[in-house]
Design an enzyme around this catalytic site. Structure first.
Site, mmCIF file in Angstrom:
data_model
loop_
_atom_site.group_PDB
_atom_site.id
_atom_site.type_symbol
_atom_site.label_atom_id
_atom_site.label_comp_id
_atom_site.label_asym_id
_atom_site.label_seq_id
_atom_site.Cartn_x
_atom_site.Cartn_y
_atom_site.Cartn_z
ATOM 1 C CG HIS A 7 -0.295 0.133 2.530
ATOM 2 N ND1 HIS A 7 -0.095 -0.934 3.376
ATOM 3 C CD2 HIS A 7 0.215 1.196 3.177
ATOM 4 C CE1 HIS A 7 0.488 -0.533 4.481
ATOM 5 N NE2 HIS A 7 0.692 0.768 4.378
ATOM 6 C CB SER A 45 3.101 1.286 6.316
ATOM 7 O OG SER A 45 1.923 1.318 7.078
ATOM 8 C CG ASP A 103 0.096 -4.263 2.741
ATOM 9 O OD1 ASP A 103 0.052 -3.616 1.676
ATOM 10 O OD2 ASP A 103 0.240 -3.723 3.853
#
Length: 405
Positions: free
Chosen positions: A145, A252, A175
């Site tokens: 993402h 992230s 992901d």
């Protein structure tokens, strides 16, 4: 204060559009970057076994100079080992401008003449994430993402050097994404083992939360094998590591470390409403996916096409009533549904079957079955032992490739 009609019309349009996006707008269209977030889409859960071969190396380059006193603890030592290999990733992409679309409405266009300056149909969105270097020649791992919908990103190292990175591959189901930068002799991380983690062990997160480079947070492993459904992201095929080490937007793609400074997971800020909870993708899963992305550019996930549920007395009663089944066991893994024309249907599996073993290994939860399926390769034969209304039956199911959306 009196405002011209045209300016009022623009304000009015912003109110209308803002009602739909104001509370959930996200940078880069992602719920993980910087501010204002929303949770993932949907999917299933799964973990993966450690790769037998990788296309990257993971040595620790250089010596670690740690002062010989009690002021330098294991956290500082771990960060010195791994911190230089943690990078900031800045991504930009074009997205549709909702204001432009809103002003196409005839009720709003009546306030504007044809000679008014056109509002751009696209706008640029920017966001920041993290990543870490797998090999000396510039192979990086991050979250999908973070780099979604862009071909190139700006990668900044801890020493200040900046490179244009090429996005080699993305796997949205786990992901995980990989990026290559044109550099050599780079610092690298050392990969650890997440298979035997125990709640209570130390966990160290490094990343760039809110754009604050190389931020270090400390906590413990809170739990392991959290299914995607439990975490609230059923569209992912990952069994997550749960930690209380703070993981914020911008973290992230950064590494989760053990007390030795080895990478045991990939941090992902998947829940905006999580207070004191963070989640990470086990490094074995991420490393296997990264290897496939670097070698093939894509990942094929094994798929058999069943909907499973962990049984309990109350769940058994509910499933039997809702699906007109006759499950008698109070525990185990029940098949609630079978997709038409799926490998499971072709292999003879039916709703109401209770899975006992997969490839000779006893299973008690749907997560265990999912792991065993994912650890296989597309096309493998899965030997399944099931209980069908009290009768033990052995079936062979050849896994297929997970359908692409």
């Amino acid at each position: 204060m009196n405002l011209p009609w045209k300016q009022l019309a623009v304000y009015f349009s912003l109110v209308l559009v803002g009602g739909g996006i104001g509370g959930s707008a996200v940078l880069l269209g992602s719920p993980y970057l910087l501010t204002r977030s929303r949770s993932f889409q949907e999917l299933r859960n799964v973990t993966v076994t450690s790769p037998t071969e990788t296309v990257f190396s993971h040595p620790i380059r250089g010596s670690i100079e740690v002062a010989g006193n009690d002021k330098v603890n294991f956290v500082a030592a771990a960060v010195q080992r791994t911190g230089p290999a943690v990078v900031r990733i800045n991504a930009t992409r074009k997205v549709a401008n909702p204001i432009s679309d809103a002003l196409k409405n005839p009720l709003l266009r009546r306030f504007f003449g044809d000679d008014e300056q056109q509002i751009p149909q696209e706008r640029i969105e920017r966001g920041t994430g993290s990543g870490f270097i797998l090999s000396e020649d510039g192979r990086l791992l991050t979250n999908a993402h973070v780099v979604a919908n862009t071909d190139t990103v700006q990668v900044t190292l801890k020493d200040g050097r900046s490179f244009e990175g090429k996005v080699i591959g993305i796997d949205t189901m786990t992901d995980v994404a990989v990026v290559k930068i044109p550099a050599i002799k780079l610092p690298t991380v050392k990969l650890g083992n997440s298979q035997n983690l125990i709640p209570g062990q130390w966990a160290i997160a490094i990343g760039n939360p809110l754009g604050l480079d190389n931020t270090v947070t400390l906590g413990i492993i809170s739990a392991t094998d959290r299914t995607s459904a439990q975490v609230g992201v059923p569209d992912k095929r990952v069994s997550f590591i749960q930690t209380d080490a703070p993981i914020n937007p911008g973290n992230s793609g950064g590494p989760l470390l053990n007390s030795n400074g080895e990478v045991i997971g990939v941090n992902t800020a998947i829940r905006a409403d999580a207070q004191g909870l963070g989640f990470a993708i086990p490094i074995e899963t991420a490393a296997r996916i990264a290897t496939e992305l670097f070698t093939k550019g894509k990942v094929e996930h094994p798929f058999i096409g069943i909907e499973m549920v962990d049984l309990s007395p109350s769940k058994k009663q509910q499933i039997n009533q809702e699906n007109r089944l006759n499950i008698t066991q109070n525990a185990g893994v029940a098949i609630k549904g079978v997709l038409e024309k799926s490998p499971a249907e072709k292999g003879g599996l039916r709703p109401g079957d209770v899975i006992q073993k997969v490839n000779g290994k006893a299973v008690k939860t749907a997560a265990q079955v999912q792991k065993l399926v994912e650890s296989s390769s597309v096309g493998d034969i899965l030997h399944m032992e099931i209980n069908r209304e009290g009768q033990i039956i052995s079936l062979q199911v050849q896994s297929g490739s997970y359908p692409q959306k």
